[in-house]
Design a protein around this motif. Structure first.
Motif, PDB file in Angstrom:
ATOM      1  N   HIS A 808       0.764  -1.082   0.041  1.00  0.00           N
ATOM      2  CA  HIS A 808      -0.070  -0.031  -0.179  1.00  0.00           C
ATOM      3  C   HIS A 808       1.045   1.325  -0.045  1.00  0.00           C
ATOM      4  CE1 HIS A 808      -3.690   2.327   0.764  1.00  0.00           C
ATOM      5  NE2 HIS A 808      -3.026   3.175   1.523  1.00  0.00           N
ATOM      6  N   ASN A 809       0.539   2.320  -0.848  1.00  0.00           N
ATOM      7  CA  ASN A 809       1.181   3.428  -0.802  1.00  0.00           C
ATOM      8  C   ASN A 809       0.308   4.619  -1.369  1.00  0.00           C
ATOM      9  OD1 ASN A 809       3.841   4.727  -0.745  1.00  0.00           O
ATOM     10  ND2 ASN A 809       3.420   5.456  -2.779  1.00  0.00           N
ATOM     11  N   ALA A 810       0.224   5.784  -0.772  1.00  0.00           N
ATOM     12  CA  ALA A 810      -0.603   7.040  -0.961  1.00  0.00           C
ATOM     13  C   ALA A 810      -0.722   7.095  -2.549  1.00  0.00           C
ATOM     14  CB  ALA A 810      -0.094   7.970  -0.160  1.00  0.00           C
ATOM     15  N   ALA A 811       0.516   7.013  -3.296  1.00  0.00           N
ATOM     16  CA  ALA A 811       0.305   7.401  -4.574  1.00  0.00           C
ATOM     17  C   ALA A 811       0.761   6.140  -5.471  1.00  0.00           C
ATOM     18  CB  ALA A 811       1.347   8.415  -5.117  1.00  0.00           C
ATOM     19  N   ARG A 812       0.360   6.012  -6.648  1.00  0.00           N
ATOM     20  CA  ARG A 812       0.945   5.019  -7.529  1.00  0.00           C
ATOM     21  C   ARG A 812       2.249   4.932  -8.258  1.00  0.00           C
ATOM     22  NH1 ARG A 812       2.221   1.257 -11.060  1.00  0.00           N
ATOM     23  NH2 ARG A 812       0.758   0.308 -12.451  1.00  0.00           N
ATOM     24  N   VAL A 813       3.234   4.258  -7.451  1.00  0.00           N
ATOM     25  CA  VAL A 813       4.585   4.384  -8.047  1.00  0.00           C
ATOM     26  C   VAL A 813       5.028   3.008  -8.740  1.00  0.00           C
ATOM     27  CG1 VAL A 813       5.114   6.233  -6.326  1.00  0.00           C
ATOM     28  CG2 VAL A 813       5.401   3.767  -5.948  1.00  0.00           C
ATOM     29  N   THR A 814       5.879   3.091  -9.499  1.00  0.00           N
ATOM     30  CA  THR A 814       6.329   2.158 -10.117  1.00  0.00           C
ATOM     31  C   THR A 814       7.815   1.509  -9.677  1.00  0.00           C
ATOM     32  OG1 THR A 814       7.384   3.092 -11.965  1.00  0.00           O
ATOM     33  CG2 THR A 814       5.045   2.803 -12.435  1.00  0.00           C
ATOM     34  N   ALA A 815       8.051   0.326 -10.228  1.00  0.00           N
ATOM     35  CA  ALA A 815       9.409  -0.343 -10.130  1.00  0.00           C
ATOM     36  C   ALA A 815       9.838  -0.145  -8.648  1.00  0.00           C
ATOM     37  CB  ALA A 815      10.271   0.389 -11.017  1.00  0.00           C
ATOM     38  N   GLN A 816       9.256  -0.758  -7.700  1.00  0.00           N
ATOM     39  CA  GLN A 816       9.908  -0.669  -6.227  1.00  0.00           C
ATOM     40  C   GLN A 816       9.887  -2.261  -6.052  1.00  0.00           C
ATOM     41  OE1 GLN A 816       9.727   2.487  -4.461  1.00  0.00           O
ATOM     42  NE2 GLN A 816       9.126   3.037  -6.809  1.00  0.00           N
ATOM     43  N   GLN A 817      11.137  -2.195  -5.165  1.00  0.00           N
ATOM     44  CA  GLN A 817      11.678  -3.528  -4.752  1.00  0.00           C
ATOM     45  C   GLN A 817      10.992  -3.908  -3.618  1.00  0.00           C
ATOM     46  OE1 GLN A 817      15.968  -4.646  -4.595  1.00  0.00           O
ATOM     47  NE2 GLN A 817      15.582  -5.080  -2.346  1.00  0.00           N
ATOM     48  N   ALA A 818       9.911  -4.824  -3.320  1.00  0.00           N
ATOM     49  CA  ALA A 818       8.994  -5.188  -2.497  1.00  0.00           C
ATOM     50  C   ALA A 818       9.301  -6.430  -1.776  1.00  0.00           C
ATOM     51  CB  ALA A 818       7.490  -5.744  -3.191  1.00  0.00           C
ATOM     52  N   PHE A 819      10.582  -7.139  -2.376  1.00  0.00           N
ATOM     53  CA  PHE A 819      10.985  -8.390  -1.512  1.00  0.00           C
ATOM     54  C   PHE A 819      12.261  -8.587  -2.123  1.00  0.00           C
ATOM     55  CE2 PHE A 819      11.966 -12.966  -1.593  1.00  0.00           C
ATOM     56  CZ  PHE A 819      11.940 -13.215  -0.138  1.00  0.00           C
ATOM     57  N   SER A 820      13.167  -8.971  -1.084  1.00  0.00           N
ATOM     58  CA  SER A 820      14.613  -9.623  -1.780  1.00  0.00           C
ATOM     59  C   SER A 820      15.041 -10.500  -0.770  1.00  0.00           C
ATOM     60  CB  SER A 820      15.647  -8.418  -1.665  1.00  0.00           C
ATOM     61  OG  SER A 820      17.035  -8.586  -1.922  1.00  0.00           O
ATOM     62  N   ALA A 821      15.736 -11.542  -1.361  1.00  0.00           N
ATOM     63  CA  ALA A 821      16.476 -12.880  -0.417  1.00  0.00           C
ATOM     64  C   ALA A 821      17.730 -12.897  -1.501  1.00  0.00           C
ATOM     65  CB  ALA A 821      15.520 -13.917  -0.680  1.00  0.00           C
ATOM     66  N   THR A 822      18.927 -12.930  -0.576  1.00  0.00           N
ATOM     67  CA  THR A 822      20.137 -13.156  -0.878  1.00  0.00           C
ATOM     68  C   THR A 822      20.779 -14.345  -0.160  1.00  0.00           C
ATOM     69  OG1 THR A 822      20.929 -11.537   0.842  1.00  0.00           O
ATOM     70  CG2 THR A 822      20.418 -10.877  -1.381  1.00  0.00           C
ATOM     71  N   GLY A 823      21.863 -14.713  -0.618  1.00  0.00           N
ATOM     72  CA  GLY A 823      22.622 -15.746   0.263  1.00  0.00           C
ATOM     73  C   GLY A 823      21.866 -17.321  -0.159  1.00  0.00           C
ATOM     74  N   LEU A 824      21.094 -17.631  -1.060  1.00  0.00           N
ATOM     75  CA  LEU A 824      20.609 -18.666  -1.220  1.00  0.00           C
ATOM     76  C   LEU A 824      21.633 -19.825  -1.802  1.00  0.00           C
ATOM     77  CD1 LEU A 824      17.140 -17.538  -3.133  1.00  0.00           C
ATOM     78  CD2 LEU A 824      17.730 -18.122  -0.719  1.00  0.00           C
TER      79      LEU A 824
END
Length: 852
Positions: A808-824
């Protein structure tokens, strides 16, 4: 005689092969194509194999036989080239083709023989088609048995509907004596096919399905492996639903499924019903016949290949394991027959390969030349086709096009198509593919490694209508971004692509009028220059723009016919200096029916502007692949000649996003394009400004999008420096220091706004709907949009819930990193995202990192 008229005459001649007008659903005349399952052939240096899951596999009667595009031969192109009275498809000729395939092409995977229109001659006592005794004196079964003995598959041909003669005969249906053919059609009678040969069956009556079943069972008893079903509507030149064969397609699909017979639909299917074709068929022709109908001269021509590119740009995402985009016969096997140059033959073979289209040829296989054999038997190119990864274009706004597909092993297949009129160097940048890192390059036609390249590759001197086909393999630690509509991304639940949930990237120019009043002001009462000095010392008022992000209007952008991003398909000419009132005094024009233009744009509306004239006719207008209207550009001679700049088509209610207009010449001597008017939302308020060097002041501009979506500002390709040349704080302020350096006159500052990755997304409103992606690597990121209509989503890695993310965000924005997993741990992994709440969940892109 025009090409379209010649084709209809030929088809009518073929109809004469059918006896006494008794034309059931299993017989007819018509266009080209064939169908059939995958070729089981082991090849050296193969491209990655197809990775499928239950959700990957499309429906269709052939089942797992259609996991790959089929490879083979169809009789239609040769029949058009050398009709021999309209009846060349004899048993001896089919046997010769089968033997030639067995010897020359079958070791490379070609194993389907399609017997196209004209194979039957009358009906039996149950209204089922009977093979021609004249063509097959020992019976068609003997031919089928010979083909099977060669280890090959065999196909036949049918069209929708039932003939009037068969209705009047009122015959019993085999296996259903309670059903009579006279009771099968819709009453009153309705046309069933493009040519008006038969009449629609009434599938609300169980007997109609039983009749189709009886023919399918007969085909099954003969050992049939696939069926080409022609004149399917919507499509086949009729998309207004006045003729609708969808019920026929469903009935045939159900009937053929019992025998696992491949169902191939033809021709020029309407993309608006793609979900229906995917549900019931294993392949579908996306365009008109590839043949040029140049009897005894050529099988095809370059314009008939060139026009496939814009169609594939719309259709590519609809193909995959179980169902494939059919491009018609691949006529590249004999330079003395094909009607193409050597470069054009290779380009056609490449297009079929990278599109994962069924590779069935139309040449006489007893007369393949050495170059044709080289094209048709290159194992690395065949492997690309059989990998089943339909390629997509980076852009169709140019005649120098880069098409690519991402393979399950993280390599890319890349084709550089030069559709222009001169040789050209062509470059592919890794970033445009979604690749961040170095990669090695292999030329698949030359079967040669070219080395490692850091950020891209340039192919020098790609010839006119030529191509380079590459395998691009990322190196260690490279990151790969995967778009939401990639074949490797799977969806569970009710998802839609775009549907106004997307935000495209777009740019808009701010026109700054730069002046210097001190250089132009002239004193009238103070000869000693005191007035001039006073003017110079008087500060000008600050530039102000009173607006909010919601206070945006509409602007119109005029695109002249010579714009490099308009794609012309066919034999177009450019006329300048006509002096007839054309926009910018020039037009583009063609005399060939079927020639087309297309232009992709971001906006809410478009006008097609041309001249009207007695020498002009009808033009079909498509928006986003859908036939919207056939417009007339004809002018009654009584009203004059050459009326310039006429808006003959206009649409203004498109959702704000990326769209494509396509115009196709249908009739008349000429078709012209003068300009296109594009309507877009204005993202700058104001969109013009004035700057006086004698009274310098900053210029402030309000934005119609969230300020964070501004990707940059440039002038003439030179980037303005953020924080120095301009500042961003709710609005954009262009510094007076920067503006003072501009020359006198109008300066265009290009404001670029970011959008969703590749300008599209998938969205769902259903809680519990999920998206999954499998990869091999050590890390993964989910990049998507945030907005006021979004809620939460659960992210699973390898089946384990690892995080609930808030979108959820007050304005519609694009290309946001919503999740990241490293070291797999380096190896195969799966990321799965499930909608928890909120009005909508958007999926945009997934980025993963391969092993270091």
């Amino acid at each position: 005689m025009t090409r379209s008229v010649r084709s209809r005459v030929l088809r009518a001649a073929l109809a004469g092969l059918v006896a006494a007008g008794l034309l059931p659903a299993g017989s007819s005349i018509t266009s080209s194509a064939a169908p059939a399952p995958p070729a089981a052939v082991q090849l050296a240096a193969q491209a990655p194999t197809v990775a499928t899951t239950a959700t990957d596999v499309l429906s269709g009667p052939a089942g797992d036989k259609a996991l790959k595009p089929y490879m083979g031969w169809s009789s239609y192109s040769m029949q058009v080239y050398n009709p021999n009275g309209g009846s060349w498809i004899t048993a001896d000729q089919l046997i010769a083709q089968s033997d030639a395939m067995h010897q020359k092409l079958q070791p490379y995977g070609y194993n389907y023989i399609n017997i196209d229109a004209g194979w039957n001659d009358g009906i039996d006592a149950y209204g089922r088609p009977v093979p021609s005794k004249k063509l097959y004196p020992n019976g068609l079964q003997a031919v089928i048995d010979h083909i099977h003995a060669n280890g090959q598959k065999v196909g036949l041909y049918a069209i929708p509907g039932i003939s009037k003669a068969l209705i009047d005969a009122n015959l019993p249906v085999y296996g259903a004596p309670e059903c009579k053919t006279g009771d099968l059609p819709i009453q009153p009678l309705q046309k069933a096919d493009y040519w008006g040969i038969g009449f629609r069956l009434d599938f609300s009556k169980p007997c109609a399905q039983k009749y189709v079943d009886s023919i399918a069972d007969l085909f099954g008893s003969w050992g049939l492996d696939f069926l080409k079903f022609d004149s399917v509507t919507p499509g086949s030149g009729i998309s207004d639903l006045s003729v609708d064969a969808r019920d026929d397609v469903k009935a045939w699909s159900q009937a053929l499924a019992r025998h696992k017979i491949w169902l191939e639909l033809s021709w020029a299917l309407d993309i608006n019903y793609a979900d229906t074709w995917k549900q019931y068929a294993n392949g579908w022709r996306i365009e008109w016949d590839v043949e040029c109908y140049c009897t005894g001269v050529a099988l095809t021509s370059w314009p008939n290949i060139n026009r496939l590119f814009p169609k594939l740009a719309d259709w590519w995402r609809h193909a995959g394991p179980g169902g494939w985009n059919d491009l018609d016969s691949l006529d590249v096997g004999n330079g003395q027959m094909d009607g193409l140059t050597k470069d054009e033959r290779r380009t056609a073979a490449t297009l079929w390969a990278v599109s994962a289209a069924p590779m069935y040829i139309g040449n006489d296989m007893t007369k393949l030349d050495s170059y044709g054999l080289e094209l048709l038997t290159n194992p690395e190119v065949i492997a690309v086709n059989q990998a089943g990864r339909p390629a997509q274009p980076l852009s169709t706004k140019t005649n120098r096009q880069v098409w690519f597909s991402l393979n399950p092993d993280s390599s890319y297949t890349v084709a550089l198509f030069n559709l222009g009129q001169t040789d050209a160097d062509m470059t592919v940048n890794w970033a445009d593919l979604g690749l961040n890192g170095a990669a090695t390059v292999r030329d698949l036609w030359a079967r040669k490694d070219l080395g490692q390249f850091a950020s891209g590759f340039t192919a020098t001197d790609v010839p006119i209508h030529g191509v380079r086909l590459l395998k691009v393999t990322p190196q260690k630690s490279a990151a790969i971004t995967v778009n939401d509509d990639d074949l490797r991304v799977t969806y569970d639940g009710a998802w839609q692509r775009n549907n106004n949930y997307e935000v495209p990237a777009v740019s808009q120019a701010l026109t700054v009028g730069v002046s210097d009043s001190s250089a132009t002001a002239k004193p009238t009462t103070t000869p000693d220059g005191a007035l001039q000095k006073k003017l110079a010392e008087t500060p000008a008022p600050q530039q102000k723009a009173v607006a909010t992000t919601s206070d945006v209007g509409t602007r119109t952008v005029e695109i002249n016919n010579d714009n490099s991003q308009i794609v012309y398909t066919g034999s177009w000419n450019h006329s300048t200096g006509r002096g007839l009132g054309d926009y910018q005094d020039d037009v583009q024009w063609t005399e060939t029916n079927g020639d087309s233009f297309s232009y992709s744009f971001v906006g809410t509306g478009v006008d097609y502007v041309t001249e009207t004239d007695p020498g002009q006719g009808d033009v079909d207008i498509y928006i986003d692949g859908e036939l919207k209207q056939t417009v007339s550009t004809y002018l009654d001679p009584a009203q004059g000649h050459n009326k310039p700049q006429q808006v003959v088509y206009s649409i203004s209610d498109l959702p704000n996003g990326t769209h494509t207009i396509r115009g196709v010449k249908k009739s008349g001597q000429f078709m012209l394009l003068d300009k296109l008017n594009i309507r877009q939302e204005s993202l700058l308020n104001p969109d013009t400004a004035a700057f006086d060097k004698s009274a310098p002041a900053d210029v402030s501009i309000q934005l119609g999008r969230d300020p964070g979506e501004l990707a940059g500002i440039s002038r003439a390709g030179q980037e303005l420096v953020k924080g120095t040349d301009y500042t961003l704080d709710g609005s954009v302020t262009i510094s007076k220091a920067y503006l003072s350096k501009l020359p006198i006159g109008n300066a265009a500052l290009d404001f670029r706004f970011r959008g969703d990755y590749r300008d599209d997304i998938h969205a769902t409103k259903a809680d519990g709907a999920a998206v999954s992606f499998g990869f091999t690597g050590t890390g993964v990121q989910w990049i998507t949009a945030l907005g006021p209509d979004q809620g939460e989503a659960d992210v699973y890695v390898d089946g384990k819930l690892v995080r609930r993310v808030n979108l959820h965000n007050a304005a519609r924005v694009t290309a946001q990193q919503a999740f990241s997993a490293t070291g797999l741990k380096n190896g195969p992994h799966t990321v799965r995202i499930v909608k928890v709440n909120g009005d909508v969940l958007r999926n945009d892109a997934i980025r993963y990192t391969i092993a270091k």
